[in-house]
Design a protein around this motif. Structure first.
Motif, PDB file in Angstrom:
ATOM      1  N   VAL A   1      49.157  49.389  34.524  1.00 32.63           N
ATOM      2  CA  VAL A   1      47.984  49.565  35.822  1.00 32.63           C
ATOM      3  C   VAL A   1      47.589  51.015  35.435  1.00 32.63           C
ATOM      4  O   VAL A   1      46.541  51.429  35.778  1.00 32.63           O
ATOM      5  CB  VAL A   1      48.797  49.123  36.934  1.00 32.63           C
ATOM      6  CG1 VAL A   1      47.911  49.553  38.199  1.00 32.63           C
ATOM      7  CG2 VAL A   1      48.934  47.768  37.039  1.00 32.63           C
TER       8      VAL A   1
ATOM      9  N   TRP B   1      41.538  43.181  36.414  1.00 34.02           N
ATOM     10  CA  TRP B   1      42.441  42.421  37.239  1.00 34.02           C
ATOM     11  C   TRP B   1      43.017  41.205  36.575  1.00 34.02           C
ATOM     12  O   TRP B   1      44.179  41.102  36.413  1.00 34.02           O
ATOM     13  CB  TRP B   1      41.589  42.096  38.477  1.00 34.02           C
ATOM     14  CG  TRP B   1      42.576  41.206  39.567  1.00 34.02           C
ATOM     15  CD1 TRP B   1      42.873  39.877  39.733  1.00 34.02           C
ATOM     16  CD2 TRP B   1      43.410  41.995  40.305  1.00 34.02           C
ATOM     17  NE1 TRP B   1      43.948  39.729  40.646  1.00 34.02           N
ATOM     18  CE2 TRP B   1      44.250  40.918  41.097  1.00 34.02           C
ATOM     19  CE3 TRP B   1      43.822  43.079  40.520  1.00 34.02           C
ATOM     20  CZ2 TRP B   1      45.348  41.251  42.082  1.00 34.02           C
ATOM     21  CZ3 TRP B   1      44.877  43.524  41.547  1.00 34.02           C
ATOM     22  CH2 TRP B   1      45.488  42.553  42.173  1.00 34.02           C
TER      23      TRP B   1
ATOM     24  N   LEU C   1      45.264  42.403  33.547  1.00 29.25           N
ATOM     25  CA  LEU C   1      46.554  43.073  34.167  1.00 29.25           C
ATOM     26  C   LEU C   1      47.475  41.915  35.086  1.00 29.25           C
ATOM     27  O   LEU C   1      48.714  41.975  35.254  1.00 29.25           O
ATOM     28  CB  LEU C   1      46.325  44.145  35.190  1.00 29.25           C
ATOM     29  CG  LEU C   1      45.834  45.194  34.453  1.00 29.25           C
ATOM     30  CD1 LEU C   1      45.108  46.370  35.523  1.00 29.25           C
ATOM     31  CD2 LEU C   1      46.474  45.975  33.460  1.00 29.25           C
ATOM     32  N   ASN C   2      46.812  40.960  35.553  1.00 29.02           N
ATOM     33  CA  ASN C   2      47.479  39.915  36.447  1.00 29.02           C
ATOM     34  C   ASN C   2      47.465  38.604  35.980  1.00 29.02           C
ATOM     35  O   ASN C   2      48.197  37.939  36.658  1.00 29.02           O
ATOM     36  CB  ASN C   2      47.022  40.040  37.955  1.00 29.02           C
ATOM     37  CG  ASN C   2      47.175  41.447  38.461  1.00 29.02           C
ATOM     38  OD1 ASN C   2      48.258  41.751  39.136  1.00 29.02           O
ATOM     39  ND2 ASN C   2      46.070  42.612  38.482  1.00 29.02           N
TER      40      ASN C   2
ATOM     41  N   ASP D   1      42.230  35.941  43.273  1.00 31.93           N
ATOM     42  CA  ASP D   1      43.678  35.713  43.172  1.00 31.93           C
ATOM     43  C   ASP D   1      44.007  34.330  43.202  1.00 31.93           C
ATOM     44  O   ASP D   1      45.231  34.050  43.232  1.00 31.93           O
ATOM     45  CB  ASP D   1      44.340  36.441  44.443  1.00 31.93           C
ATOM     46  CG  ASP D   1      45.766  37.007  44.209  1.00 31.93           C
ATOM     47  OD1 ASP D   1      46.005  37.219  42.916  1.00 31.93           O
ATOM     48  OD2 ASP D   1      46.522  36.991  45.002  1.00 31.93           O
TER      49      ASP D   1
ATOM     50  N   SER E   1      45.733  47.319  43.658  1.00 32.05           N
ATOM     51  CA  SER E   1      47.128  47.529  43.175  1.00 32.05           C
ATOM     52  C   SER E   1      47.839  47.934  43.991  1.00 32.05           C
ATOM     53  O   SER E   1      49.237  47.691  44.084  1.00 32.05           O
ATOM     54  CB  SER E   1      46.981  48.450  41.833  1.00 32.05           C
ATOM     55  OG  SER E   1      45.848  47.721  40.815  1.00 32.05           O
TER      56      SER E   1
ATOM     57  N   ILE F   1      44.800  42.713  47.079  1.00 30.34           N
ATOM     58  CA  ILE F   1      43.467  42.297  46.614  1.00 30.34           C
ATOM     59  C   ILE F   1      42.321  42.231  47.826  1.00 30.34           C
ATOM     60  O   ILE F   1      41.179  42.343  47.560  1.00 30.34           O
ATOM     61  CB  ILE F   1      43.557  40.966  45.850  1.00 30.34           C
ATOM     62  CG1 ILE F   1      42.106  40.613  45.035  1.00 30.34           C
ATOM     63  CG2 ILE F   1      44.013  39.959  46.535  1.00 30.34           C
ATOM     64  CD1 ILE F   1      41.926  41.557  44.040  1.00 30.34           C
TER      65      ILE F   1
END
Length: 441
Positions: free
Chosen positions: A69, A283, A286-287, A345, A410, A414
């Protein structure tokens, strides 16, 4: 008559226009093709860098960061440099335009733009040259922005001048098609290499090819634009001072309020711009939810949807007016801001929905964002005023969007990207309302 002691390309451009004297008039369709090619090349350069700032630079340039991140945030910290350099480029290249002609200006600007992007392809990593890798990347990013300030050619204004009175919205959306086309091309190139190479091969050499391609695209764009600059129609508009470059500070002395309003009117669509192109890939990378390779192809589909939205914006604007169309777009973005964080998300399907819906709304808004209040500029200052207004609009609305969005998401969750979007929508609605009030005085 051009002085021999101070030769400029203005004389060369007039000679080139004489070549077209026996030809048919340059049609709006031919101008439109040149405009789209030019805008596509510019957006391609910027999107290649934007995608590289997620997929490559965090690992190649910022491997010393404590986590992924932070590395991506460091990469995004260099992203706004181009937008900071762009107004400086406009200021310098307006002087070049006045003294050496539009052809010279475009040639220098596009060589610097393509050269800066292509130079990144040869950039060694941090493991090879240390912090010089960061410095060189920053330098090339500044070069991109400086050159883009000089790439403002006035062709969109020429297209508008040749548009039928009842189809101004339709012709206004044509230059905006360069954004989804440029983004799709960049995403396809990166998607191909990410899908077909190992992570080691991609980071070693695969990522460099899209940056090579940028220079070739800029050469094609240069010839397409110079052909129009050398046309009789462009020359006539120059003689009538419709497309003449004026000193920046002279223009600001007459139109400073118009520049500020013009910078804030498209803020909703510009804030949305990088929140459906650059930020979502960071996003997802990373997620999770899906792989970067899969998501890049989803974004290509989103770009197609965005292009359709841009075309529809032209149809709608010719029916309800450009200002009302922008107001509709801002309201749609405000509504989208409430659902956007939850979609992004919600795993793979939610992320796909975020991209497709987001691009559709972006297209409807972005399609009319260019020159939204250009009618407030007098003919004498329209070219310079439109250039500086565009620079400031991108700087305020889009330059820091990936950095701010990822930082907020982060650190605080979100949900905060929804607040970022709605703030842009509020600014657009307020600027449109104030512009309408000033027009009625």
């Amino acid at each position: 008559m051009v002085s021999v002691a101070n030769p400029t390309s203005s004389g060369l451009e007039r000679d080139a226009r004489r070549i077209h004297e026996d030809d048919k008039p340059l049609s709006p369709g031919s101008i439109a093709i040149g405009v789209v090619i030019g805008r596509t090349s510019e957006f391609f350069d910027f999107f290649v860098y934007g995608l590289g700032s997620i997929l490559v630079f965090p690992k190649l340039i910022f491997p010393f960061a404590p986590n992924a991140v932070t590395a991506t945030l460091m990469s995004f910290a260099l992203f706004p440099l181009a937008f900071l350099a762009r107004p400086v480029g406009s200021f310098v290249f307006m002087w070049v335009d006045r003294n050496y002609g539009r052809g010279t200006k475009l040639t220098i600007a596009l060589v610097i733009l393509g050269g800066s992007t292509a130079s990144i392809a040869f950039l060694p990593g941090y493991d090879t040259i240390g912090y010089w890798a960061v410095a060189l990347l920053a330098l090339f990013r500044l070069g991109q922005g400086f050159a883009l300030g000089g790439a403002w050619d006035g062709l969109a204004s020429l297209l508008n001048l040749n548009a039928p009175q009842n189809h101004r919205g339709w012709y206004a959306m044509i230059p905006q098609l360069g954004a989804p086309i440029g983004f799709a091309l960049a995403s396809i190139l990166f998607g191909y290499f990410v899908s077909n190479l190992s992570q080691e091969d991609f980071l070693a050499w695969g990522w460099r090819y899209p940056f090579f391609v940028a220079f070739a695209i800029n050469v094609v764009a240069l010839f397409a634009r110079l052909r129009i600059v050398a046309s009789k129609e462009f020359g006539a508009a120059m003689e009538a001072k419709e497309l003449e470059a004026r000193p920046v500070f002279e223009m600001l002395s007459k139109h400073s309020i118009d520049v500020v309003l013009g910078a804030f009117v498209p803020l909703a669509s510009f804030a949305m711009f990088h929140l459906v192109t650059i930020f979502p890939l960071s996003w997802v990378t990373l997620n999770g939810g899906q792989s970067a390779a899969e998501f890049l192809w989803v974004q290509v589909a989103g770009a197609v949807v965005g292009a359709i939205g841009i075309v529809l914006s032209g149809v709608i604007a010719d029916r309800v007016g450009r200002r009302n169309q922008l107001m509709i777009g801002a309201i749609l973005i405000a509504i989208f801001s409430f659902s956007a964080p939850f979609l992004l998300d919600a795993g793979g399907k939610g992320q796909d929905a975020y991209i497709l819906i987001g691009f559709a709304i972006l297209g409807l808004s972005f399609g009319q964002s260019s020159g939204a209040v250009s009618s407030r500029f007098t003919q004498y200052y329209r070219y310079t005023g439109a250039a500086l207004t565009s620079d400031l609009a991108w700087l305020v609305g889009a330059a820091f969007a990936p950095l701010v969005a990822l930082g907020l998401a982060s650190s605080f969750g979100i949900i905060f990207i929804g607040g970022y979007l709605i703030s842009g929508a509020i600014c657009t609605i307020a600027a449109l309302s104030l512009s309408r009030a000033l027009d009625q005085q």
